[in-house]
Design a protein around this motif. Structure first.
Motif, mmCIF file in Angstrom:
data_model
loop_
_atom_site.group_PDB
_atom_site.id
_atom_site.type_symbol
_atom_site.label_atom_id
_atom_site.label_comp_id
_atom_site.label_asym_id
_atom_site.label_seq_id
_atom_site.Cartn_x
_atom_site.Cartn_y
_atom_site.Cartn_z
ATOM 1 N N LYS A 179 0.850 -1.184 0.000
ATOM 2 C CA LYS A 179 0.000 0.000 0.000
ATOM 3 C C LYS A 179 0.892 1.243 0.000
ATOM 4 N N ILE A 180 0.296 2.352 -0.396
ATOM 5 C CA ILE A 180 1.029 3.613 -0.430
ATOM 6 C C ILE A 180 0.738 4.412 0.831
ATOM 7 N N LYS A 181 1.784 4.973 1.399
ATOM 8 C CA LYS A 181 1.635 5.959 2.466
ATOM 9 C C LYS A 181 1.888 7.332 1.856
ATOM 10 N N ILE A 182 0.892 8.212 1.951
ATOM 11 C CA ILE A 182 1.031 9.554 1.391
ATOM 12 C C ILE A 182 1.711 10.444 2.421
ATOM 13 N N ALA A 183 2.906 10.889 2.113
ATOM 14 C CA ALA A 183 3.596 11.817 3.007
ATOM 15 C C ALA A 183 2.907 13.173 2.950
ATOM 16 N N GLN A 184 2.648 13.752 4.108
ATOM 17 C CA GLN A 184 1.932 15.018 4.190
ATOM 18 C C GLN A 184 2.859 16.230 4.182
ATOM 19 N N ARG A 185 4.111 16.027 4.512
ATOM 20 C CA ARG A 185 5.054 17.134 4.596
ATOM 21 C C ARG A 185 6.371 16.749 3.924
ATOM 22 N N ALA A 186 7.068 17.777 3.452
ATOM 23 C CA ALA A 186 8.373 17.536 2.827
ATOM 24 C C ALA A 186 9.322 16.843 3.789
ATOM 25 N N SER A 187 9.233 17.185 5.066
ATOM 26 C CA SER A 187 10.131 16.577 6.049
ATOM 27 C C SER A 187 9.945 15.065 6.127
ATOM 28 N N GLU A 188 8.708 14.567 5.923
ATOM 29 C CA GLU A 188 8.473 13.119 5.936
ATOM 30 C C GLU A 188 9.172 12.449 4.763
ATOM 31 N N ILE A 189 9.112 13.095 3.606
ATOM 32 C CA ILE A 189 9.758 12.544 2.411
ATOM 33 C C ILE A 189 11.269 12.499 2.608
ATOM 34 N N ILE A 190 11.824 13.588 3.085
ATOM 35 C CA ILE A 190 13.269 13.667 3.277
ATOM 36 C C ILE A 190 13.728 12.667 4.333
ATOM 37 N N GLU A 191 12.947 12.522 5.396
ATOM 38 C CA GLU A 191 13.291 11.539 6.428
ATOM 39 C C GLU A 191 13.300 10.129 5.851
#
Length: 307
Positions: A179-191
């Protein structure tokens, strides 16, 4: 459904004020990635020249020479595109204004990895629907047919680390399906990109085959929704997307679509040649830039207030 908007890299690049700056076109993407560090900074000069001349050709060669680092490259791409945000006077904001938020039913389709349109939608007080065409009055469908920097594999409690995956060029299967987890913030993606050493986001490789190494079932479903949306549209806008016949999943369906197409971009001759060669009727050049197209789109939609 009234309008379908199909965006390419030129839409975001020339959308107007952005932070920290406008996302680059494909022709300038490799140098931007190289400057950001990561795997792009480690390729030899010979391969770098191929990337700079044609990013897709460079990626094809990269997959032959350094296949095991494809997931790392995807993480670098996601990390790079995550921070971009539109500023006031950006054309994405203006588009949402003239469409009345979500009141006038439209569908957004994009090949872009960035989140400019999502920020514009959220700041307009509407919601983003990544999951198909059925929405309520506050939702706007956003179909990211090549994936997105915020589409992260949801592995639950499973830990995947210390593995270098190799995938044959043009292979249709995915490394993992979750399943996909939608990152809500840029910081989540970068982490995610900094902590993972084996997997990557659900992004199509920027190569002719547009391979999706992670969660391809989800991206395939989005591409099916794109075809459904195209069949229902009464008007189509192609903004900042060059005619690239290798992308048959885009230009093939556009050739057979019923609704009129309005092209916005800096290569009108290529669009007109494509329309002629495919016998595509009702194909019009609207403007040479996203910004210049906004007043004309407003007229099409009966919007008469200053933007």
């Amino acid at each position: 459904m009234s309008s379908l908007f199909l965006f390419g890299a030129g839409a975001s690049c020339f959308s107007g004020p952005c932070s920290p700056n406008a996302p680059p076109l494909g022709a300038n993407l490799f140098q931007a990635l190289r400057a950001a560090g990561g795997v792009a900074a480690t390729v030899d000069d010979d391969l770098a020249k191929v990337f700079e001349k044609d990013f897709e050709a460079g990626m094809d060669r990269f997959l032959v020479e350094r296949n095991a680092q494809a997931s790392e490259f995807l993480r670098d791409m996601a990390r790079f595109f995550a921070p971009f945000e539109p500023l006031p006077e950006n054309s994405y904001f203006k588009l949402l204004t003239l469409l009345g938020g979500a009141r006038k039913k439209s569908v957004i389709v994009t090949t872009n990895y960035d989140l400019l349109i999502e920020h514009a939608i959220a700041q307009s007080g509407c919601l983003i629907n990544y999951g198909g065409l059925s929405t309520d009055n506050k939702n706007i469908p956003v179909l990211k047919i090549h994936g997105s920097c915020n589409f992260l594999p949801d592995t639950g409690q499973a830990q995947i680390a210390g593995i270098a995956f190799k995938v044959p060029p043009n292979h249709k299967g995915a490394i993992i399906q979750t399943k996909i987890k939608i990152a809500q913030r840029a910081s989540e993606i970068i982490e995610f990109c900094e902590n993972q050493d084996s997997i990557g986001p659900a992004l199509a490789l920027y190569s002719p085959a547009k391979q999706v190494l992670y969660c391809s079932d989800f991206i395939n479903q989005i591409q099916q929704w794109w075809l459904e949306a195209l069949s229902k549209a009464s008007r189509i806008y192609v903004i900042g997307l060059r005619v690239h016949l290798v992308d048959e999943h885009i230009w093939g369906p556009l050739a057979s679509a019923v609704a009129p197409i309005h092209y916005v971009g800096r290569e009108p001759e290529d669009f007109e040649a494509w329309a002629k060669n495919t016998n595509r009727k009702s194909a019009y050049v609207l403007a040479d830039s996203f910004e210049a197209a906004i007043p004309k789109i407003a007229t099409h939609h009966g919007y008469r207030k200053p933007l």
